[in-house]
Design an enzyme around this catalytic site. Structure first.
Site, PDB file in Angstrom:
ATOM      1  N   SER A 233      24.264  38.525 -41.102  1.00 38.34           N
ATOM      2  CA  SER A 233      23.418  39.695 -41.333  1.00 38.34           C
ATOM      3  C   SER A 233      22.018  39.232 -41.753  1.00 38.34           C
ATOM      4  CB  SER A 233      24.071  40.588 -42.385  1.00 38.34           C
ATOM      5  OG  SER A 233      23.492  41.861 -42.388  1.00 38.34           O
TER       6      SER A 233
ATOM      7  N   ARG B 272      23.660  53.542 -51.050  1.00 43.85           N
ATOM      8  CA  ARG B 272      24.688  52.531 -50.816  1.00 43.85           C
ATOM      9  C   ARG B 272      25.846  53.106 -49.996  1.00 43.85           C
ATOM     10  NH1 ARG B 272      25.334  47.105 -50.366  1.00 43.85           N
ATOM     11  NH2 ARG B 272      27.341  46.419 -51.158  1.00 43.85           N
TER      12      ARG B 272
ATOM     13  N   ASP C  51      30.821  45.666 -34.433  1.00 43.92           N
ATOM     14  CA  ASP C  51      29.603  45.708 -35.256  1.00 43.92           C
ATOM     15  C   ASP C  51      28.579  46.609 -34.566  1.00 43.92           C
ATOM     16  OD1 ASP C  51      27.283  45.315 -36.715  1.00 43.92           O
ATOM     17  OD2 ASP C  51      27.349  43.125 -36.615  1.00 43.92           O
TER      18      ASP C  51
ATOM     19  N   HIS D  16      30.456  45.535 -39.014  1.00 43.39           N
ATOM     20  CA  HIS D  16      29.490  44.539 -39.463  1.00 43.39           C
ATOM     21  C   HIS D  16      30.085  43.604 -40.521  1.00 43.39           C
ATOM     22  CE1 HIS D  16      25.520  42.903 -40.018  1.00 43.39           C
ATOM     23  NE2 HIS D  16      25.530  43.187 -41.302  1.00 43.39           N
ATOM     24  N   ASP D  17      30.926  44.151 -41.391  1.00 42.16           N
ATOM     25  CA  ASP D  17      31.581  43.361 -42.440  1.00 42.16           C
ATOM     26  C   ASP D  17      32.425  42.209 -41.894  1.00 42.16           C
ATOM     27  OD1 ASP D  17      30.671  44.485 -44.754  1.00 42.16           O
ATOM     28  OD2 ASP D  17      32.387  45.821 -45.052  1.00 42.16           O
TER      29      ASP D  17
END
Lengths: 368, 368
Positions: free
Chosen positions: B150, B217, B311, B344-345
């Site tokens: 990232s 968040r 992602d 994405h994680d």
């Protein structure tokens, strides 16, 4: 051709409605518009169902000076896709909304005050039950078709499953049998944005809580567009008014969201937005049934489905699943996947692409 | 094996930094940790770059009672992927962050007050320039590799393009040469959520503006997961504590976002969050160059890329484009597309999948 100058109508029903939640809502008012003429057999009626923030003003203008036609004017009128020389087209504002139908901003006759959060949580099924009262009022037993995109598509599905005898066909665009957790999560943060706004006051505001509602709408716009359409529309361009190294400088896409978000504040009630968002998230055509198969086994009419390749809010696989399930049940279901960069919004913009298929479908339905 | 008990270190540089914006930042402090030993030739150093809200505490524990190891402990230690028996592993907190490096929450020595919004807008390139000062301080001329996911991957790209002589290789995971307008728009609404919070006070808060930061968040978490992983993790389950028809009732996915959002408030500075979000959005490896080709033509070292199928924040096509461009320029570039539902994680979770490929790549780099 345009339908010309039109007028909004309104009806208040004597009957209260028992909602899915078990609560009673009444009296119920629905705002609606109609275009064309109902024939003697009362067999040429088409219902168009609107999406989240839509209204009954589907086509035409409200006066000579009205700067903007109805929200889907392009497909309604003499010689247009929904040909008002042949068909009687109806559009009604859903309950829970703020455009003339009973919603959280309406006055509760029992208290003389706005419902606000005392308004009951409603479902898409409840919206359609209220529309059924409107059809009764208009003396229409059976619709030639019910057509809608997004939340309008959910209403089409509810008509086909809850009132199988009252529809000869249904056309559902850019919709889903149930929104995914990703779609829910995007509405969840939109709700949260409103809850965070101190001027929302748990729904007891006098004026729309503008920052919260604008942000909520901004989040919505992200889901209506697509990665592809954003590249085409904005790319990574930086606002010409801002310096790249300004802390508050904005990308063009950011300005677009802000601009459209704040524009929305003048035209939609915040509590309505929240109630309808909840109805969207809770939507499940199989609600109260064993399974999707079980729910769709009630369908009697042919259904035509359209999905759009770049729609990531209600992605094509969700529409395809319904068509496949219906066919496995021996039902008539058409599934068209339309290539489009417009994302979820495609259903409002790609009518030239899907019009010929809708025309053929309706011709077949009319032949019976 | 774990690296065991570790200690954070810190260095303040004598040199000020001229930033991309033209502004001068100084003095600059960087927090960092190291694991393993630098060899006599100073040729075995690996830099791991962290993502948005990461820190220098990559591996090990800060004490016997420390309940949680560093953020990527799984890949760092004796015998692990980044084998500290062989290599000297460094991780430093980026400038702009709030974990020991100079950022908006730091005291500006010129005023004796927190920088807050007087902190200059920084870029990923600036972060890497500050890291180069750290390497100088540690007496390391050239890295065996620089690895990150990232925003960490962006740093790896900046090392490869801005300091081509100082890296023997680079490994970039789940990253992009420039975020898409869709990725920007999701950060834009996160920013907006903070700007809307009256307790943010244009950055002059004493305590984090919790509702705004938590929502920001929460929006981030949507982008870190995927449609697929949300189905697996939450489906459409409704919170068991809430009634389905409660206005404030929540889906499980909604509770997850709320819970993780508010948890974040205790561990990250709001202004840091905003400055780093801006650095992410502005990131463009080709910034200051004619084109992507032009920028990547500076690369001297082989680069290994990993993208993850689900992602959608930095979608695989963006990574593939870099690998293709590098190869067309005659450079050595590996591109691995890893099937994963984690979104994405995935870069933090799929290390068992990519570890063998990284091991092979590093072995080839070491052979030279």
């Amino acid at each position: 051709m345009s339908v010309g100058i039109v007028e909004e109508q309104s009806v208040t029903f004597a009957t209260d409605l028992r909602l899915e939640s078990g609560r009673i809502l009444g009296p119920i008012t629905l705002a609606y518009e109609t275009y064309g003429r109902l024939n003697a057999e009362r067999s040429n009626a088409i219902l168009v169902a609107h999406a989240w923030t839509g209204n009954a003003h589907l086509a035409g203008r409200h006066g000579e000076d009205d700067p903007k036609p109805g929200w889907w004017d392009a497909i309604v009128g003499p010689g247009r896709l929904l040909d008002t020389d042949r068909w009687f087209v109806i559009c009604s504002n859903v309950i829970g909304s703020c455009y003339g139908s009973t919603g959280p901003a309406s006055i509760n006759p029992k208290t003389g005050k706005r419902y606000n959060l005392s308004f009951p949580v409603i479902t898409v099924r409840d919206m359609v039950r209220a529309q059924a009262l409107l059809l009764d009022h208009l003396g229409i037993d059976r619709l030639l078709t019910v057509l809608g995109g997004s939340m309008g598509g959910m209403q089409a599905l509810e008509w086909a499953t809850q009132f199988p005898d009252r529809v000869r066909s249904a056309i559902a665009l850019a919709t889903t049998s149930r929104p995914s957790p990703q779609a829910i999560s995007l509405n969840a943060v939109a709700r949260w944005a409103i809850f965070n706004d101190p001027s929302w006051k748990k729904g007891e505001y006098r004026k729309n809580p503008k920052d919260g509602l604008a942000l909520a709408r901004g989040i919505g716009h992200i889901t209506f567009l697509s990665d592809e359409s954003m590249w085409q529309k904005f790319g990574r361009r930086y606002s010409a008014r801002d310096g790249l190294f300004d802390f508050f400088g904005q990308f063009e896409v950011e300005r677009y969201l802000t601009y459209n978000g704040y524009n929305f504040v003048d035209r939609f009630d915040t509590n309505s937005f929240l109630y309808l968002a909840k109805a969207l998230d809770m939507y499940d055509v199989a609600w109260g049934y064993e399974s999707l198969e079980d729910a769709l086994s009630r369908v009697a009419a042919p259904i035509q489905f359209f999905a759009f390749t770049s729609d990531w809010l209600y992605p094509p696989y969700q529409t395809e699943e319904m068509a496949t399930t219906l066919r496995a049940l021996g039902k008539e279901a058409e599934y068209h996947l339309i290539p489009s960069a417009y994302g979820h919004d495609a259903f409002l913009l790609e009518h030239e692409t899907f019009a010929p298929m809708v025309r053929d479908f309706l011709a077949r339905v009319e032949r019976g």
